[in-house]
Design a protein around this motif. Structure first.
Motif, PDB file in Angstrom:
ATOM      1  N   GLN A  33       0.826  -1.210   0.000  1.00 32.76           N
ATOM      2  CA  GLN A  33       0.000   0.000   0.000  1.00 32.76           C
ATOM      3  C   GLN A  33       0.862   1.263   0.000  1.00 32.76           C
ATOM      4  OE1 GLN A  33      -3.070   0.064   2.948  1.00 32.76           O
ATOM      5  NE2 GLN A  33      -3.912  -1.919   2.366  1.00 32.76           N
ATOM      6  N   THR A  34       1.965   1.223   0.736  1.00 31.08           N
ATOM      7  CA  THR A  34       2.855   2.384   0.760  1.00 31.08           C
ATOM      8  C   THR A  34       3.463   2.637  -0.615  1.00 31.08           C
ATOM      9  OG1 THR A  34       3.400   1.918   3.079  1.00 31.08           O
ATOM     10  CG2 THR A  34       4.862   3.400   1.888  1.00 31.08           C
ATOM     11  N   ILE A  37       0.908   4.359  -2.788  1.00 32.54           N
ATOM     12  CA  ILE A  37       0.779   5.782  -2.462  1.00 32.54           C
ATOM     13  C   ILE A  37       1.977   6.562  -3.005  1.00 32.54           C
ATOM     14  CG2 ILE A  37       0.743   7.444  -0.556  1.00 32.54           C
ATOM     15  CD1 ILE A  37      -0.842   5.396   1.057  1.00 32.54           C
ATOM     16  N   ARG A  41       1.781   9.808  -5.475  1.00 37.77           N
ATOM     17  CA  ARG A  41       2.005  11.121  -4.881  1.00 37.77           C
ATOM     18  C   ARG A  41       3.470  11.523  -4.789  1.00 37.77           C
ATOM     19  NH1 ARG A  41      -1.917  13.492  -2.594  1.00 37.77           N
ATOM     20  NH2 ARG A  41      -0.508  14.646  -1.207  1.00 37.77           N
ATOM     21  N   ASN A  46       2.122  11.331   4.893  1.00 38.26           N
ATOM     22  CA  ASN A  46       0.703  11.039   4.863  1.00 38.26           C
ATOM     23  C   ASN A  46       0.306  10.442   6.198  1.00 38.26           C
ATOM     24  OD1 ASN A  46      -1.453   8.804   4.396  1.00 38.26           O
ATOM     25  ND2 ASN A  46      -1.751  10.196   2.682  1.00 38.26           N
ATOM     26  N   LYS A 284      -7.312   7.416  -3.217  1.00 40.59           N
ATOM     27  CA  LYS A 284      -6.415   6.878  -2.211  1.00 40.59           C
ATOM     28  C   LYS A 284      -5.480   7.966  -1.727  1.00 40.59           C
ATOM     29  CE  LYS A 284      -5.670   1.962  -3.020  1.00 40.59           C
ATOM     30  NZ  LYS A 284      -4.682   0.995  -3.470  1.00 40.59           N
ATOM     31  N   GLY A 285      -4.938   7.718  -0.548  1.00 46.71           N
ATOM     32  CA  GLY A 285      -3.909   8.607  -0.050  1.00 46.71           C
ATOM     33  C   GLY A 285      -4.468   9.863   0.556  1.00 46.71           C
ATOM     34  N   ILE A 306      -6.163   6.328   3.400  1.00 46.00           N
ATOM     35  CA  ILE A 306      -6.024   5.515   2.193  1.00 46.00           C
ATOM     36  C   ILE A 306      -7.135   5.823   1.217  1.00 46.00           C
ATOM     37  CG2 ILE A 306      -7.388   3.606   3.118  1.00 46.00           C
ATOM     38  CD1 ILE A 306      -4.272   3.358   0.913  1.00 46.00           C
TER      39      ILE A 306
END
Length: 337
Positions: A33-34, A37, A41, A46, A284-285, A306
């Motif tokens: 997931q990181t 992101i 971005r 975050n 997301k993010g 998220i």
């Protein structure tokens, strides 16, 4: 509370083994997931990322230091017990804030998520402070009265976390049902059903912590705490992924609703003879909308997590009228990657 002895090492080793396996799966999911992101971005500053990684590392430090104490490598001391309580306070605070972040996604009112976050932070903070004042003296054998008080308060404190966790998840179910599904967004049924199922798992972790306090060596339950908290974190990571998938999925809506596959839903609500078209953007993010560039922004707001739900445009027309394509084309948003 009795000090750990050699008979507790077997139980602690079993819990530590479960923790390692679960932690690997959870850390892998957090990395995935990181990375997602970061690709979108090009920054990891975050709230969601900070929360999950602090939780990941705090869990492993908590588990290792506790296991070393039970094995007799780490000797009891004021510094050690203070460090354990600090890590426990971080784990409990961040885990509940991650759940609040999920609940806040569906809240329409801008001030409510902030009130919920700060109210929960202060309430849990009081519980954390009480543990500092009671648990540490009990572990240091400052007096038999502290041991008796701690014996009762530990069970009360675990019950408080059980009720809070359960309440937040039930509130999330209520919001999904009332704010999304009953408005025609039936694609959120899988999210509703999944969360209803994981409530049982999350609650069972809290119940297990309560029950393990009845073991001959009451300190053994502390070795299970990182297992429970890592399991809860894994649940939240899975929820975030499911929300992302559901948002991108197609939805069965009424003929009056306009659905586009890029992640934008235009829901029509009939209120007092007026058709209100609300465009809700999901991303997301972390999302921040520039009020100057979004002329129709309803209540400038910034939320982090998220998944973000930002009400961007509300156009009201009388019956028989509808927004023009040019108006819709001027709205900006980011679909879930």
């Amino acid at each position: 509370m009795a000090e750990p002895d050699k008979h507790s090492t077997d139980v602690a080793s079993i819990f530590f083994g479960f923790f390692i396996a679960l932690w690997i799966f959870t850390a892998t999911k957090a990395v995935r997931q990181t990375s997602s992101i970061w690709r979108r971005r090009h920054t990891l500053w975050n709230r969601y990322v900070i929360f999950i990684w602090t939780e990941v590392f705090a869990n492993v430090v908590f588990a290792v230091t506790t296991y070393l104490y039970i094995r007799g490598v780490q000797k009891p001391s004021l510094a050690y017990f203070t460090g354990i309580v600090i890590m426990w306070a971080v784990l409990t605070q961040l885990l509940l804030q991650i759940i609040v972040n999920r609940v806040a996604l569906i809240m329409v009112t801008k001030d409510r998520p902030r009130l919920l976050r700060w109210g929960l932070f202060l309430f849990i903070g009081l519980v954390n402070i009480s543990v500092f004042c009671i648990w540490i003296p009990a572990m240091l054998r400052s007096g038999p009265q502290w041991v008796r008080i701690n014996h009762v308060w530990e069970r009360v404190e675990k019950s408080i976390f059980l009720v809070v966790d359960l309440g937040l998840n039930i509130y999330f179910l209520y919001l999904v049902r009332s704010q999304l599904i009953e408005k025609g967004l039936t694609k959120y049924w899988p999210l509703y059903n999944f969360n209803a199922g994981i409530i049982l798992i999350s609650t069972s972790m809290d119940i297990a912590l309560l029950g393990l306090q009845s073991l001959p060596n009451a300190y053994d339950y502390i070795q299970f705490a990182p297992v429970a908290y890592t399991a809860k974190l894994h649940i939240e990571l899975s929820m975030a992924e499911l929300i992302s998938k559901v948002v991108r999925g197609r939805n069965r809506v009424d003929a009056s609703d306009d659905w586009t596959s890029d992640g934008t839903v235009l829901s029509s609500h009939i209120q007092g003879g007026t058709k209100r078209q609300t465009q809700t953007l999901y991303a997301k993010g972390e999302m921040e909308i520039d009020e100057r560039s979004e002329a129709g922004l309803v209540g400038p707001e910034r939320q982090e997590g998220i998944l973000k739900t930002v009400a961007v445009v509300q156009t009201e027309t009388r019956d028989g009228e509808s927004g023009t394509n040019s108006e819709r084309g001027s709205m900006k948003g980011t679909a879930v990657a």
